[in-house]
Scaffold this motif. Structure first.
Motif, PDB file in Angstrom:
ATOM      1  N   ARG A  35      47.700  20.403  40.993  1.00 50.26           N
ATOM      2  CA  ARG A  35      49.002  19.842  41.555  1.00 50.26           C
ATOM      3  C   ARG A  35      49.834  21.252  41.922  1.00 50.26           C
ATOM      4  NH1 ARG A  35      51.813  15.353  41.677  1.00 50.26           N
ATOM      5  NH2 ARG A  35      50.411  14.484  40.408  1.00 50.26           N
ATOM      6  N   ALA A  36      49.809  22.075  40.547  1.00 48.05           N
ATOM      7  CA  ALA A  36      50.376  23.556  41.050  1.00 48.05           C
ATOM      8  C   ALA A  36      49.740  24.513  42.228  1.00 48.05           C
ATOM      9  CB  ALA A  36      50.248  24.229  39.762  1.00 48.05           C
ATOM     10  N   GLU A  59      52.497  30.525  38.510  1.00 48.80           N
ATOM     11  CA  GLU A  59      52.776  30.344  36.928  1.00 48.80           C
ATOM     12  C   GLU A  59      53.905  29.432  36.936  1.00 48.80           C
ATOM     13  OE1 GLU A  59      53.486  34.275  35.764  1.00 48.80           O
ATOM     14  OE2 GLU A  59      51.480  35.004  36.111  1.00 48.80           O
ATOM     15  N   ILE A  60      54.776  29.581  37.740  1.00 46.32           N
ATOM     16  CA  ILE A  60      55.869  28.359  37.102  1.00 46.32           C
ATOM     17  C   ILE A  60      55.589  27.153  37.810  1.00 46.32           C
ATOM     18  CG2 ILE A  60      58.285  27.772  38.241  1.00 46.32           C
ATOM     19  CD1 ILE A  60      58.885  30.764  38.531  1.00 46.32           C
ATOM     20  N   ASN A  61      54.866  27.019  38.793  1.00 45.35           N
ATOM     21  CA  ASN A  61      54.347  25.619  39.176  1.00 45.35           C
ATOM     22  C   ASN A  61      53.513  24.957  38.263  1.00 45.35           C
ATOM     23  OD1 ASN A  61      56.007  25.428  41.453  1.00 45.35           O
ATOM     24  ND2 ASN A  61      54.408  26.257  42.881  1.00 45.35           N
ATOM     25  N   LEU A  62      52.381  25.844  37.600  1.00 43.61           N
ATOM     26  CA  LEU A  62      51.661  25.386  36.700  1.00 43.61           C
ATOM     27  C   LEU A  62      52.382  24.907  35.508  1.00 43.61           C
ATOM     28  CD1 LEU A  62      48.993  24.693  35.650  1.00 43.61           C
ATOM     29  CD2 LEU A  62      48.665  27.156  35.255  1.00 43.61           C
ATOM     30  N   LYS A  63      53.336  25.775  35.159  1.00 39.68           N
ATOM     31  CA  LYS A  63      53.927  25.454  33.824  1.00 39.68           C
ATOM     32  C   LYS A  63      54.625  23.965  33.851  1.00 39.68           C
ATOM     33  CE  LYS A  63      58.149  27.113  31.539  1.00 39.68           C
ATOM     34  NZ  LYS A  63      59.336  28.413  31.229  1.00 39.68           N
ATOM     35  N   TYR A  64      55.528  23.853  34.997  1.00 35.11           N
ATOM     36  CA  TYR A  64      56.015  22.612  35.046  1.00 35.11           C
ATOM     37  C   TYR A  64      55.270  21.410  35.598  1.00 35.11           C
ATOM     38  CZ  TYR A  64      60.148  25.206  34.331  1.00 35.11           C
ATOM     39  OH  TYR A  64      61.163  25.710  33.433  1.00 35.11           O
ATOM     40  N   ALA A  65      54.087  21.720  36.181  1.00 33.56           N
ATOM     41  CA  ALA A  65      52.805  20.324  36.336  1.00 33.56           C
ATOM     42  C   ALA A  65      52.582  20.168  35.203  1.00 33.56           C
ATOM     43  CB  ALA A  65      52.056  21.275  37.363  1.00 33.56           C
ATOM     44  N   ILE A  88      62.867  17.898  34.451  1.00 31.76           N
ATOM     45  CA  ILE A  88      61.784  19.104  34.712  1.00 31.76           C
ATOM     46  C   ILE A  88      62.008  19.578  36.122  1.00 31.76           C
ATOM     47  CG2 ILE A  88      59.408  19.155  35.221  1.00 31.76           C
ATOM     48  CD1 ILE A  88      59.051  16.955  32.909  1.00 31.76           C
ATOM     49  N   ARG A  89      62.420  18.778  36.943  1.00 29.84           N
ATOM     50  CA  ARG A  89      62.459  19.252  38.494  1.00 29.84           C
ATOM     51  C   ARG A  89      63.851  20.262  38.334  1.00 29.84           C
ATOM     52  NH1 ARG A  89      63.365  14.809  40.682  1.00 29.84           N
ATOM     53  NH2 ARG A  89      61.017  14.333  40.912  1.00 29.84           N
ATOM     54  N   THR A  90      64.730  20.045  37.701  1.00 29.42           N
ATOM     55  CA  THR A  90      65.906  20.852  37.806  1.00 29.42           C
ATOM     56  C   THR A  90      65.555  22.248  37.149  1.00 29.42           C
ATOM     57  OG1 THR A  90      67.499  19.082  37.667  1.00 29.42           O
ATOM     58  CG2 THR A  90      68.509  21.037  36.955  1.00 29.42           C
ATOM     59  N   GLU A  91      65.010  22.120  35.923  1.00 27.24           N
ATOM     60  CA  GLU A  91      64.503  23.376  35.050  1.00 27.24           C
ATOM     61  C   GLU A  91      63.458  24.294  35.992  1.00 27.24           C
ATOM     62  OE1 GLU A  91      62.389  22.770  31.578  1.00 27.24           O
ATOM     63  OE2 GLU A  91      63.916  21.026  30.988  1.00 27.24           O
ATOM     64  N   ARG A  92      62.739  23.753  36.655  1.00 26.72           N
ATOM     65  CA  ARG A  92      61.696  24.371  37.570  1.00 26.72           C
ATOM     66  C   ARG A  92      62.532  25.085  38.865  1.00 26.72           C
ATOM     67  NH1 ARG A  92      59.123  22.180  42.611  1.00 26.72           N
ATOM     68  NH2 ARG A  92      57.610  23.461  43.226  1.00 26.72           N
ATOM     69  N   MET A  93      63.503  24.267  39.466  1.00 25.20           N
ATOM     70  CA  MET A  93      64.018  25.100  40.337  1.00 25.20           C
ATOM     71  C   MET A  93      65.099  26.078  40.035  1.00 25.20           C
ATOM     72  SD  MET A  93      63.497  23.483  43.310  1.00 25.20           S
ATOM     73  CE  MET A  93      64.913  23.684  44.479  1.00 25.20           C
ATOM     74  N   ALA A  94      65.644  25.939  38.799  1.00 30.48           N
ATOM     75  CA  ALA A  94      66.176  27.059  38.258  1.00 30.48           C
ATOM     76  C   ALA A  94      65.438  28.113  38.061  1.00 30.48           C
ATOM     77  CB  ALA A  94      66.849  26.727  36.815  1.00 30.48           C
ATOM     78  N   GLU A  95      64.177  28.058  37.506  1.00 29.57           N
ATOM     79  CA  GLU A  95      63.324  29.333  37.244  1.00 29.57           C
ATOM     80  C   GLU A  95      62.819  29.707  38.773  1.00 29.57           C
ATOM     81  OE1 GLU A  95      59.548  30.327  34.463  1.00 29.57           O
ATOM     82  OE2 GLU A  95      60.807  28.414  34.129  1.00 29.57           O
ATOM     83  N   LEU A  96      62.498  29.015  39.580  1.00 37.60           N
ATOM     84  CA  LEU A  96      62.109  29.339  41.096  1.00 37.60           C
ATOM     85  C   LEU A  96      63.435  30.323  41.463  1.00 37.60           C
ATOM     86  CD1 LEU A  96      60.211  26.321  42.430  1.00 37.60           C
ATOM     87  CD2 LEU A  96      59.190  28.753  41.876  1.00 37.60           C
ATOM     88  N   LYS A  97      64.529  29.866  41.286  1.00 35.60           N
ATOM     89  CA  LYS A  97      65.428  30.726  42.074  1.00 35.60           C
ATOM     90  C   LYS A  97      65.730  32.276  41.529  1.00 35.60           C
ATOM     91  CE  LYS A  97      70.425  30.166  42.917  1.00 35.60           C
ATOM     92  NZ  LYS A  97      71.654  29.343  42.846  1.00 35.60           N
ATOM     93  N   THR A  98      65.125  32.523  40.474  1.00 37.13           N
ATOM     94  CA  THR A  98      65.119  33.702  39.952  1.00 37.13           C
ATOM     95  C   THR A  98      63.901  34.647  40.476  1.00 37.13           C
ATOM     96  OG1 THR A  98      63.442  33.450  38.031  1.00 37.13           O
ATOM     97  CG2 THR A  98      65.859  33.287  37.536  1.00 37.13           C
ATOM     98  N   VAL A  99      63.186  33.848  41.222  1.00 32.55           N
ATOM     99  CA  VAL A  99      61.944  34.555  41.801  1.00 32.55           C
ATOM    100  C   VAL A  99      61.929  34.571  43.415  1.00 32.55           C
ATOM    101  CG1 VAL A  99      59.399  34.417  42.190  1.00 32.55           C
ATOM    102  CG2 VAL A  99      60.353  33.706  40.020  1.00 32.55           C
ATOM    103  N   LEU A 100      62.452  33.778  44.064  1.00 28.35           N
ATOM    104  CA  LEU A 100      62.793  33.380  45.383  1.00 28.35           C
ATOM    105  C   LEU A 100      63.953  34.128  46.009  1.00 28.35           C
ATOM    106  CD1 LEU A 100      61.811  29.706  45.880  1.00 28.35           C
ATOM    107  CD2 LEU A 100      60.229  31.738  46.129  1.00 28.35           C
ATOM    108  N   SER A 101      63.893  34.424  47.274  1.00 25.37           N
ATOM    109  CA  SER A 101      65.071  35.278  47.863  1.00 25.37           C
ATOM    110  C   SER A 101      65.762  33.859  48.127  1.00 25.37           C
ATOM    111  CB  SER A 101      64.732  35.801  49.096  1.00 25.37           C
ATOM    112  OG  SER A 101      64.435  34.958  50.135  1.00 25.37           O
TER     113      SER A 101
END
Length: 130
Positions: A35-36, A59-65, A88-101
């Protein structure tokens, strides 16, 4: 002529049954790693991620998957399951926000909104058809 129309009807029914059987189990038996990887590959394409970002996103996708898989495998049902998955989706999005432009994050939010809209539409359609 009658045989030909019967043959075509039988073939169309067979194709329809095959299509429905493939759609029913889609994604349910995927591992967290699969899935990740699928999510990361899709994000790489849609968001034009560079290799450094791809590694972080994987790494983020695997953690939340893995967290999602735990919820899938649990006894939670209905609104309890949905609220846990939303968290879980909200946590993932918050973490992805720190990595993505900023542009990538906005595009990802748009894609997720479209996907959620389709999922809601599919749930409504299936509930009215039953």
């Amino acid at each position: 002529m009658k045989r030909l129309s019967i043959l075509i009807t039988v073939m169309l029914m067979g194709i329809s049954f095959y299509g429905f059987s493939q759609r029913d189990g889609r994604g349910k038996n995927m591992t967290a790693e699969d899935r990740a990887t699928m999510q990361t590959t899709h994000m790489k394409t849609e968001l034009s991620l560079n290799e450094a970002t791809v590694t972080s996103v994987q790494e983020i996708n695997l953690k939340y998957a893995q967290k999602q898989k735990e919820v899938f495998d649990s006894d939670l049902q209905g609104t309890d399951r949905r609220s846990k998955m939303d968290a879980i989706r909200t946590e993932r999005m918050a973490e992805l926000k720190t990595v993505l432009s900023d542009e990538q994050y906005v595009k990802m939010e748009e894609i997720q909104a479209q996907m959620q809209g389709r999922a809601r539409g599919n749930r409504r359609n299936s509930s009215t058809n039953n």
